[in-house]
Design a protein around this motif. Structure first.
Motif, PDB file in Angstrom:
ATOM      1  N   GLY A 109      36.580  91.260  59.435  1.00 33.84           N
ATOM      2  CA  GLY A 109      36.368  92.243  60.491  1.00 33.84           C
ATOM      3  C   GLY A 109      37.094  93.553  60.300  1.00 33.84           C
ATOM      4  O   GLY A 109      36.782  94.527  60.976  1.00 33.84           O
ATOM      5  N   THR A 110      38.049  93.608  59.381  1.00 30.54           N
ATOM      6  CA  THR A 110      38.827  94.838  59.235  1.00 30.54           C
ATOM      7  C   THR A 110      38.071  95.929  58.490  1.00 30.54           C
ATOM      8  O   THR A 110      38.375  97.113  58.650  1.00 30.54           O
ATOM      9  CB  THR A 110      40.155  94.572  58.500  1.00 30.54           C
ATOM     10  N   ARG A 111      37.095  95.550  57.674  1.00 35.48           N
ATOM     11  CA  ARG A 111      36.310  96.551  56.952  1.00 35.48           C
ATOM     12  C   ARG A 111      34.886  96.038  56.784  1.00 35.48           C
ATOM     13  O   ARG A 111      34.659  94.833  56.651  1.00 35.48           O
ATOM     14  CB  ARG A 111      36.916  96.839  55.573  1.00 35.48           C
ATOM     15  N   PRO A 112      33.917  96.950  56.795  1.00 39.51           N
ATOM     16  CA  PRO A 112      32.536  96.520  56.622  1.00 39.51           C
ATOM     17  C   PRO A 112      32.205  96.313  55.145  1.00 39.51           C
ATOM     18  O   PRO A 112      32.921  96.784  54.256  1.00 39.51           O
ATOM     19  CB  PRO A 112      31.742  97.691  57.197  1.00 39.51           C
ATOM     20  N   ILE A 113      31.136  95.604  54.909  1.00 40.38           N
ATOM     21  CA  ILE A 113      30.575  95.494  53.565  1.00 40.38           C
ATOM     22  C   ILE A 113      29.498  96.563  53.463  1.00 40.38           C
ATOM     23  O   ILE A 113      28.528  96.559  54.223  1.00 40.38           O
ATOM     24  CB  ILE A 113      29.970  94.101  53.320  1.00 40.38           C
ATOM     25  N   ARG A 114      29.687  97.487  52.548  1.00 36.91           N
ATOM     26  CA  ARG A 114      28.766  98.615  52.452  1.00 36.91           C
ATOM     27  C   ARG A 114      27.365  98.150  52.075  1.00 36.91           C
ATOM     28  O   ARG A 114      27.188  97.205  51.312  1.00 36.91           O
ATOM     29  CB  ARG A 114      29.274  99.621  51.415  1.00 36.91           C
ATOM     30  N   VAL A 141      15.592  97.858  71.107  1.00 34.62           N
ATOM     31  CA  VAL A 141      16.322  98.997  70.540  1.00 34.62           C
ATOM     32  C   VAL A 141      15.411  99.639  69.499  1.00 34.62           C
ATOM     33  O   VAL A 141      15.051  99.006  68.507  1.00 34.62           O
ATOM     34  CB  VAL A 141      17.647  98.547  69.901  1.00 34.62           C
ATOM     35  N   HIS A 142      15.049 100.885  69.718  1.00 37.02           N
ATOM     36  CA  HIS A 142      14.043 101.538  68.882  1.00 37.02           C
ATOM     37  C   HIS A 142      14.679 102.348  67.751  1.00 37.02           C
ATOM     38  O   HIS A 142      15.876 102.671  67.785  1.00 37.02           O
ATOM     39  CB  HIS A 142      13.154 102.436  69.745  1.00 37.02           C
ATOM     40  N   ALA A 143      13.861 102.687  66.778  1.00 40.53           N
ATOM     41  CA  ALA A 143      14.333 103.451  65.623  1.00 40.53           C
ATOM     42  C   ALA A 143      14.850 104.821  66.031  1.00 40.53           C
ATOM     43  O   ALA A 143      15.671 105.424  65.324  1.00 40.53           O
ATOM     44  CB  ALA A 143      13.204 103.598  64.595  1.00 40.53           C
ATOM     45  N   THR A 144      14.403 105.328  67.165  1.00 39.38           N
ATOM     46  CA  THR A 144      14.849 106.645  67.630  1.00 39.38           C
ATOM     47  C   THR A 144      16.191 106.589  68.348  1.00 39.38           C
ATOM     48  O   THR A 144      16.790 107.634  68.625  1.00 39.38           O
ATOM     49  CB  THR A 144      13.798 107.241  68.581  1.00 39.38           C
ATOM     50  N   ASP A 145      16.686 105.387  68.661  1.00 33.42           N
ATOM     51  CA  ASP A 145      17.992 105.247  69.305  1.00 33.42           C
ATOM     52  C   ASP A 145      19.103 105.420  68.272  1.00 33.42           C
ATOM     53  O   ASP A 145      19.038 104.862  67.172  1.00 33.42           O
ATOM     54  CB  ASP A 145      18.131 103.864  69.951  1.00 33.42           C
ATOM     55  N   GLU A 146      20.125 106.155  68.650  1.00 35.71           N
ATOM     56  CA  GLU A 146      21.280 106.308  67.766  1.00 35.71           C
ATOM     57  C   GLU A 146      21.957 104.952  67.596  1.00 35.71           C
ATOM     58  O   GLU A 146      22.204 104.241  68.574  1.00 35.71           O
ATOM     59  CB  GLU A 146      22.261 107.325  68.338  1.00 35.71           C
ATOM     60  N   LEU A 147      22.243 104.585  66.351  1.00 34.94           N
ATOM     61  CA  LEU A 147      22.758 103.246  66.066  1.00 34.94           C
ATOM     62  C   LEU A 147      23.862 103.309  65.014  1.00 34.94           C
ATOM     63  O   LEU A 147      23.686 103.888  63.942  1.00 34.94           O
ATOM     64  CB  LEU A 147      21.631 102.338  65.574  1.00 34.94           C
ATOM     65  N   ASP A 148      24.992 102.706  65.328  1.00 40.31           N
ATOM     66  CA  ASP A 148      26.106 102.558  64.392  1.00 40.31           C
ATOM     67  C   ASP A 148      26.135 101.081  63.982  1.00 40.31           C
ATOM     68  O   ASP A 148      26.522 100.219  64.774  1.00 40.31           O
ATOM     69  CB  ASP A 148      27.408 102.963  65.080  1.00 40.31           C
ATOM     70  N   LEU A 149      25.697 100.786  62.768  1.00 39.31           N
ATOM     71  CA  LEU A 149      25.478  99.408  62.330  1.00 39.31           C
ATOM     72  C   LEU A 149      26.332  99.103  61.107  1.00 39.31           C
ATOM     73  O   LEU A 149      26.278  99.832  60.105  1.00 39.31           O
ATOM     74  CB  LEU A 149      24.004  99.205  61.999  1.00 39.31           C
ATOM     75  N   GLU A 150      27.123  98.015  61.190  1.00 40.33           N
ATOM     76  CA  GLU A 150      27.977  97.621  60.076  1.00 40.33           C
ATOM     77  C   GLU A 150      27.862  96.122  59.825  1.00 40.33           C
ATOM     78  O   GLU A 150      27.867  95.310  60.758  1.00 40.33           O
ATOM     79  CB  GLU A 150      29.440  97.945  60.366  1.00 40.33           C
ATOM     80  N   LEU A 151      27.782  95.768  58.559  1.00 46.87           N
ATOM     81  CA  LEU A 151      27.809  94.360  58.153  1.00 46.87           C
ATOM     82  C   LEU A 151      29.263  93.934  57.979  1.00 46.87           C
ATOM     83  O   LEU A 151      30.002  94.514  57.177  1.00 46.87           O
ATOM     84  CB  LEU A 151      27.041  94.169  56.842  1.00 46.87           C
ATOM     85  N   LEU A 152      29.678  92.915  58.733  1.00 47.90           N
ATOM     86  CA  LEU A 152      31.081  92.507  58.733  1.00 47.90           C
ATOM     87  C   LEU A 152      31.370  91.291  57.864  1.00 47.90           C
ATOM     88  O   LEU A 152      32.523  91.083  57.480  1.00 47.90           O
ATOM     89  CB  LEU A 152      31.540  92.216  60.170  1.00 47.90           C
ATOM     90  N   GLY A 153      30.374  90.479  57.583  1.00 51.33           N
ATOM     91  CA  GLY A 153      30.668  89.291  56.784  1.00 51.33           C
ATOM     92  C   GLY A 153      29.525  88.307  56.767  1.00 51.33           C
ATOM     93  O   GLY A 153      28.419  88.568  57.256  1.00 51.33           O
ATOM     94  N   PHE A 154      29.833  87.131  56.196  1.00 50.08           N
ATOM     95  CA  PHE A 154      28.864  86.047  56.074  1.00 50.08           C
ATOM     96  C   PHE A 154      29.510  84.751  56.536  1.00 50.08           C
ATOM     97  O   PHE A 154      30.711  84.523  56.316  1.00 50.08           O
ATOM     98  CB  PHE A 154      28.402  85.892  54.621  1.00 50.08           C
ATOM     99  N   GLY A 155      28.712  83.918  57.171  1.00 54.13           N
ATOM    100  CA  GLY A 155      29.211  82.634  57.632  1.00 54.13           C
ATOM    101  C   GLY A 155      28.249  81.515  57.304  1.00 54.13           C
ATOM    102  O   GLY A 155      27.069  81.744  57.002  1.00 54.13           O
TER     103      GLY A 155
END
Length: 333
Positions: A25-30, A213-227
């Protein structure tokens, strides 16, 4: 022989059925460091398990012919392997996900029969998930990969919890889950132009189909990990999504006007997105009402939020641990 025991994520004093394979959770996976390789070859079952699959298919066809509720088949992916490495200098995580062809009946064959004994006297769970490292189970045991999103509304600062409908097949029906969840499907997620599969695109599809949530909505999206769900043996990707321009009222109004997959959930709860409120909500619902990996997803999302508020300082994760301690103490007799 040394058997690899995968640890289980624990929060608010509860051990879950989820193993965090990568990410804290401390950093995203780019997005550029996710490499999805697709091999267009179908998974192959051992002869006995292939017979189980045939029985699943025939039973669903029988119910369909009689006009009874039935599960329809669709093309999915099987996870051949998940490999994590690090970049040379910054040591950023690089994840390679290798996929094969499978379908929904393949998934049902194993997921509904983990406790079923084979002719050798061993259940699938005992032979492939307990006597061996479940991370390295054969591809035909891995016919499900889900993308899970923890959603925060930016305008009013709330975290969204979604409860899966009782009409959804599988062991997680009527349980609290991620805000949005989507199983990867070849029809939707395999680009026709031959470009690589994008997990971020699957997450955006989940947000659209389940939460409008539509493509026109502003979105901040980050991948945090895998489980890895150790109870049901399902792989999962964990995303945190923030919608700066939306709030609870706006989303609920949209849902009242129709959602593509509205049937997937029967209840939503918006909770203030601070760690104590989120963890308090989790503690207030019995452990058995949660899917195995949802608590881990929301915990990682809380950590990421704390780190970002602290300007990227990973030590901010301890703010979440401190809040967790307060929640646990408040519930002690």
């Amino acid at each position: 022989m040394l058997i690899m025991r995968r640890d289980r994520f624990t929060v608010i004093g509860r051990e879950t059925g989820c193993h965090i394979f990568e990410g804290d959770g401390t950093r995203p996976i780019r997005e550029a460091d996710i490499r999805v390789k697709y091999r267009g070859t179908r998974v192959e079952f051992p002869e006995e398990i292939g017979g189980w699959r045939h029985a699943v298919q025939e039973e669903e066809r029988r119910k369909e012919a009689l006009g009874l509720p039935h599960r329809w088949n669709n093309d999915r992916f099987a996870v051949e392997r998940v490999v994590v490495t690090r970049t040379h200098l910054a040591e950023e995580p690089v994840v390679t996900l290798t996929l094969q062809d499978a379908d929904y009946y393949d998934f049902l064959t194993t997921s509904l029969n983990l406790e079923r004994k084979q002719r050798n006297g061993l259940t699938l769970r005992k032979q492939y998930l307990e006597s061996e490292d479940p991370v390295h189970a054969p591809a035909w045991m891995n016919c499900s990969f889900g993308v899970n999103v923890a959603l925060e509304t930016g305008r009013d600062g709330k975290m969204l919890f979604s409860r899966r409908s009782a009409h959804v097949a599988g062991p997680n029906s009527s349980r609290w889950n991620s805000s949005a969840n989507e199983g990867m499907a070849r029809k939707h997620d395999l680009p026709e132009d031959g470009s690589p599969i994008s997990l971020h695109a699957v997450a955006r599809r989940a947000l659209f189909e389940e939460l409008a949530v539509h493509a026109t909505d502003e979105l901040d999206l980050e991948l945090l990990g895998f489980g890895l769900d150790l109870d049901n043996h399902q792989w999962a990707a964990f995303f945190r999504a923030v919608l700066p321009g939306l709030d609870e009222d706006t989303l609920r109004l949209r849902w009242s006007r129709g959602v593509t997959d509205k049937w997937e959930h029967d209840r939503f709860e918006f909770v203030p997105a601070d760690p104590e409120s989120v963890l308090g909500f989790m503690a207030g619902e019995p452990a058995e009402r949660w899917t195995p990996c949802a608590p881990a997803l929301f915990y990682l999302a809380l950590v990421r939020g704390a780190v970002r508020r602290a300007g990227g300082d990973p030590a901010a994760r301890f703010e979440v641990e401190t809040a967790e301690q307060r929640v646990v103490e408040a519930r002690r007799p």
